[in-house]
Design an enzyme around this catalytic site. Sequence first.
Site, short mmCIF file in Angstrom:
data_model
loop_
_atom_site.label_atom_id
_atom_site.label_comp_id
_atom_site.label_asym_id
_atom_site.label_seq_id
_atom_site.Cartn_x
_atom_site.Cartn_y
_atom_site.Cartn_z
N ASP A 8 0.86 -1.18 0.00
CA ASP A 8 0.00 0.00 0.00
C ASP A 8 0.90 1.24 0.00
O ASP A 8 2.14 1.12 -0.15
CB ASP A 8 -1.00 -0.03 1.17
CG ASP A 8 -0.37 0.28 2.53
OD1 ASP A 8 0.88 0.36 2.61
OD2 ASP A 8 -1.12 0.45 3.51
N CYS A 65 3.36 -2.95 3.96
CA CYS A 65 2.52 -1.79 4.33
C CYS A 65 3.30 -1.04 5.41
O CYS A 65 4.50 -1.27 5.60
CB CYS A 65 1.11 -2.20 4.74
SG CYS A 65 0.94 -3.12 6.28
N THR A 67 3.14 -1.15 8.68
CA THR A 67 3.58 -2.04 9.77
C THR A 67 3.81 -3.47 9.32
O THR A 67 4.43 -4.24 10.06
CB THR A 67 2.48 -2.10 10.86
OG1 THR A 67 1.27 -2.57 10.22
CG2 THR A 67 2.23 -0.74 11.48
N HIS A 98 9.99 -23.58 9.43
CA HIS A 98 8.97 -24.19 10.28
C HIS A 98 7.55 -24.04 9.72
O HIS A 98 6.73 -24.94 9.90
CB HIS A 98 8.98 -23.55 11.68
CG HIS A 98 10.21 -23.88 12.47
ND1 HIS A 98 10.24 -23.87 13.84
CD2 HIS A 98 11.47 -24.24 12.07
CE1 HIS A 98 11.45 -24.19 14.27
NE2 HIS A 98 12.22 -24.42 13.21
N HIS A 133 7.18 -30.46 11.02
CA HIS A 133 6.52 -29.20 10.66
C HIS A 133 5.42 -29.42 9.63
O HIS A 133 4.44 -28.67 9.60
CB HIS A 133 7.55 -28.20 10.14
CG HIS A 133 8.64 -27.92 11.12
ND1 HIS A 133 8.41 -27.34 12.34
CD2 HIS A 133 9.97 -28.19 11.07
CE1 HIS A 133 9.55 -27.24 13.00
NE2 HIS A 133 10.51 -27.75 12.25
#
Length: 151
Positions: A8, A65, A67, A98, A133
């Site tokens: 964004d 973005c 964050t 993992h 995993h």
Amino acid sequence: MKIALGCDHGGYTLKEKIKAYLQESGLEFTDFGTMSTDSVDYPDYALAVAEAVAEGKYDRGILVCGTGIGIGIAANKVPGIRAALCNDTFSARASREHNDANILTLGERVVGPGLALDIVKIWLETEFAGGRHQRRIEKIREIEQKYSGRQ
Ligand code: RB5
């Protein structure tokens, strides 16, 4: 490896730096936008990249973005997507080994460009470890199936 790239406005500047890195490294990618710092809604770009990865058109996705949080939350709504927010190199490696993360999310307002590019490099180079995993990935799929079709 084909990479789907998106962001964004809060992640535009870092997305451009990642794009330059992918170009320099000779990696194949498509830029799904956004193409400027004009305000947009991050779920639109998360959806475009997440669908492209979930449909198998791309092997991996990278979303940025401000964050890395909103764009990752949105991407993880698409079945088959395992988007991981990695703002450090340890998480980047672990998310591949993992969790078999197929989308990396980053926060431009959280990490500097040098660290971000190290994270991208490690994330792209690290393979899924499989083994125990794999069983956990199957359980994630079962959760998706349990709730698919519900509002
Ligand atoms: C946009 O201002 C910002 O909210 C967005 O880039 C992101 O940080 C959301 O999680």
